[in-house]
Write an enzyme that holds these catalytic residues in place. Structure first.
Site, PDB file in Angstrom:
ATOM      1  N   CYS A 129     -29.576 -53.342 -73.840  1.00 42.73           N
ATOM      2  CA  CYS A 129     -30.056 -54.682 -74.219  1.00 42.73           C
ATOM      3  C   CYS A 129     -31.173 -55.231 -73.341  1.00 42.73           C
ATOM      4  CB  CYS A 129     -28.904 -55.680 -74.316  1.00 42.73           C
ATOM      5  SG  CYS A 129     -28.140 -56.074 -72.741  1.00 42.73           S
TER       6      CYS A 129
ATOM      7  N   CYS B  72     -27.779 -54.076 -77.888  1.00 46.13           N
ATOM      8  CA  CYS B  72     -27.307 -53.066 -76.934  1.00 46.13           C
ATOM      9  C   CYS B  72     -27.456 -51.638 -77.445  1.00 46.13           C
ATOM     10  CB  CYS B  72     -25.850 -53.352 -76.566  1.00 46.13           C
ATOM     11  SG  CYS B  72     -25.639 -55.008 -75.866  1.00 46.13           S
TER      12      CYS B  72
ATOM     13  N   LYS C  51     -14.642 -55.859 -73.408  1.00 46.02           N
ATOM     14  CA  LYS C  51     -15.779 -56.762 -73.229  1.00 46.02           C
ATOM     15  C   LYS C  51     -15.888 -57.616 -74.483  1.00 46.02           C
ATOM     16  CE  LYS C  51     -20.731 -57.009 -72.432  1.00 46.02           C
ATOM     17  NZ  LYS C  51     -21.952 -56.294 -72.087  1.00 46.02           N
TER      18      LYS C  51
ATOM     19  N   ARG D  41     -28.229 -63.849 -69.808  1.00 41.20           N
ATOM     20  CA  ARG D  41     -29.296 -63.440 -70.727  1.00 41.20           C
ATOM     21  C   ARG D  41     -30.623 -64.069 -70.326  1.00 41.20           C
ATOM     22  NH1 ARG D  41     -25.527 -63.348 -76.173  1.00 41.20           N
ATOM     23  NH2 ARG D  41     -24.100 -61.764 -75.338  1.00 41.20           N
TER      24      ARG D  41
ATOM     25  N   LYS E  17     -13.802 -58.332 -69.268  1.00 38.90           N
ATOM     26  CA  LYS E  17     -14.972 -59.193 -69.098  1.00 38.90           C
ATOM     27  C   LYS E  17     -15.100 -60.121 -70.284  1.00 38.90           C
ATOM     28  CE  LYS E  17     -19.906 -58.991 -69.039  1.00 38.90           C
ATOM     29  NZ  LYS E  17     -21.082 -58.251 -69.324  1.00 38.90           N
TER      30      LYS E  17
ATOM     31  N   SER F  50     -21.623 -64.746 -65.597  1.00 34.13           N
ATOM     32  CA  SER F  50     -22.637 -65.757 -65.275  1.00 34.13           C
ATOM     33  C   SER F  50     -22.211 -67.184 -65.652  1.00 34.13           C
ATOM     34  CB  SER F  50     -23.954 -65.396 -65.956  1.00 34.13           C
ATOM     35  OG  SER F  50     -23.780 -65.276 -67.360  1.00 34.13           O
TER      36      SER F  50
ATOM     37  N   TYR G   6     -21.049 -63.212 -58.900  1.00 41.56           N
ATOM     38  CA  TYR G   6     -22.263 -63.778 -58.289  1.00 41.56           C
ATOM     39  C   TYR G   6     -21.900 -64.597 -57.054  1.00 41.56           C
ATOM     40  CZ  TYR G   6     -23.823 -62.222 -62.788  1.00 41.56           C
ATOM     41  OH  TYR G   6     -24.066 -61.425 -63.874  1.00 41.56           O
TER      42      TYR G   6
HETATM   43  C1  PBG Z   1     -25.311 -56.019 -70.808  1.00 37.18           C
HETATM   44  C2  PBG Z   1     -24.488 -56.941 -70.035  1.00 37.18           C
HETATM   45  C3  PBG Z   1     -24.256 -58.318 -70.235  1.00 37.18           C
HETATM   46  C4  PBG Z   1     -23.539 -58.749 -69.120  1.00 37.18           C
HETATM   47  C5  PBG Z   1     -23.306 -57.643 -68.320  1.00 37.18           C
HETATM   48  N1  PBG Z   1     -23.874 -56.525 -68.912  1.00 37.18           N
HETATM   49  C6  PBG Z   1     -24.740 -59.245 -71.262  1.00 37.18           C
HETATM   50  C7  PBG Z   1     -24.324 -59.160 -72.652  1.00 37.18           C
HETATM   51  O1  PBG Z   1     -23.515 -58.329 -73.049  1.00 37.18           O
HETATM   52  O2  PBG Z   1     -24.871 -59.951 -73.402  1.00 37.18           O
HETATM   53  C8  PBG Z   1     -23.100 -60.171 -68.852  1.00 37.18           C
HETATM   54  C9  PBG Z   1     -22.923 -60.512 -67.428  1.00 37.18           C
HETATM   55  C10 PBG Z   1     -22.817 -61.952 -67.122  1.00 37.18           C
HETATM   56  O3  PBG Z   1     -22.791 -62.841 -67.992  1.00 37.18           O
HETATM   57  O4  PBG Z   1     -22.747 -62.242 -65.925  1.00 37.18           O
HETATM   58  N2  PBG Z   1     -24.825 -55.569 -71.979  1.00 37.18           N
END
Ligand code: PBG
Length: 330
Positions: free
Chosen positions: A128, A136, A201, A211, A254, A280, A319
């Site tokens: 992605c 992705c 996830k 993002r 996650k 995040s 973080y």
């Molecule tokens: C990539 C990815 C993402 C995150 C980690 N790896 C974003 C998504 O899937 O949109 C998110 C990490 C975060 O929000 O801290 N695929």
């Protein structure tokens, strides 16, 4: 006597062990160890780049030279693990920059491992950040094609391994990717490189600030056809079971905070190590409330991290790692 047949008050007084800080510390059931915290780094092309990310106070996009400086800080704080994300200059519809031998993450891995050989360098495997459409995987028949994407992810994982990554972490949520990546790593002489699979996830709104940081917002649609539906807990356990069958060494849940129940069930169902991604949005919400004086940010951070540990995580990607390092148990 069953554990619920306790002697009644006044014999039982649970406050006895809460009376002083020394007692509370001695009987704390959960510890936070700096060696189990993983710090994400956003790596850009260029030199001496350090861009603040508006929605993630204290977090930066950095060029490789500044990422090395970050690593110096991390080591001096007793932190030893990083998770690398790449932000390439050029994106295309197949995410080519993601599996270039000299891509930004591949070079970052080489430089970090040269300067800090002891550091644990984990790489995020996903297209992605590298695709022009921000999905992705590759687009096939108007949707994100599963099997078409597997080969590209495998190439990406191999370039990371060749660069010296210690752990490969696929986050794309394509079916069958762990097995394919495992087979490719084994065939190419990387049988010893572990896979940390983003197994459960979820398609989460809490990825919003990431993002911005990674420039990976999908240009059309959303990720719901590959990331999990937040309403599903049993399905998360199936995802985890399949990834373990396919060869995942470490599984991940996650986001973390809205999914502590999944972490807890994963802990009781499986014996593999479990990572949790304190994402995040979970970081930014605490930062934003603390900036307004609505919450004590440091205490909210520690309470969140302890809750993730208590639910069953062995490792936490966060973080907050640098700030938390100072407050960890030692
Ligand atoms: C990539 C990815 C993402 C995150 C980690 N790896 C974003 C998504 O899937 O949109 C998110 C990490 C975060 O929000 O801290 N695929």
């Amino acid at each position: 006597m069953s554990k619920y047949e306790l002697p009644a008050f006044p014999v039982s007084r649970l406050r006895r062990l809460r009376r002083t800080a020394a007692l509370r510390d001695a009987f704390a059931e959960t510890r936070l160890d700096r060696r189990t915290l993983i710090y994400p780094l956003f790596i850009m092309e260029g030199e001496n780049v350090r861009n603040a990310i508006g929605s993630m106070p204290g977090i930066y996009q950095t060029s490789i030279d500044n990422a090395l400086r970050e690593c110096e800080d991390l080591v001096s704080l007793g932190l030893n693990s990083v998770l690398l994300f790449g932000i390439p200059n050029e994106k295309d519809d197949r995410g080519t920059a993601g599996y270039a031998a000299d891509g930004v993450v591949q070079r970052a891995v080489r430089e970090i491992k040269t300067r800090f050989p002891e550091m644990l360098v984990i790489t995020d495997v996903c297209l992605c950040e590298y695709t022009s459409h921000g999905h992705c995987g590759v687009i096939a028949d108007g949707t994100v094609g599963n099997d078409e994407t597997l080969e590209l992810l495998t190439n990406q994982a191999l370039t990371h391994a060749r660069a010296g990554a210690d752990i490969i972490a696929p986050s794309d949520m394509m079916d069958g990717r762990v097995g394919r990546i495992r087979a490719a790593l084994d065939a190419e002489g990387f049988a010893e490189i572990p896979i940390m699979a983003y197994s459960a996830k979820f398609a989460s709104v809490f990825y919003g600030p990431f993002r911005d940081a990674a420039g990976s917002t999908p240009q059309f649609g959303d990720r719901k056809s590959y990331q999990m539906d937040p309403r599903n807990g049993r399905e998360a356990l199936r995802e985890i079971a399949l990834d373990i069958q396919e060869g995942a060494d470490i599984i991940m849940v996650k986001p973390a905070l809205a999914y502590l129940d999944i972490l807890r069930s994963a802990r009781s169902e499986f014996s593999v190590p479990i990572a949790a991604y304190n994402v995040s949005g979970e970081y930014s919400m605490i930062k934003a409330a603390a900036e307004r004086g609505w919450i004590d940010g440091e205490k909210a951070m520690m309470e969140s991290l302890y809750s993730i540990k208590r639910a069953g995580a062995d490792l936490i990607i966060t973080y907050f790692a640098k700030e938390a390092a100072e407050l960890c148990d030692r």
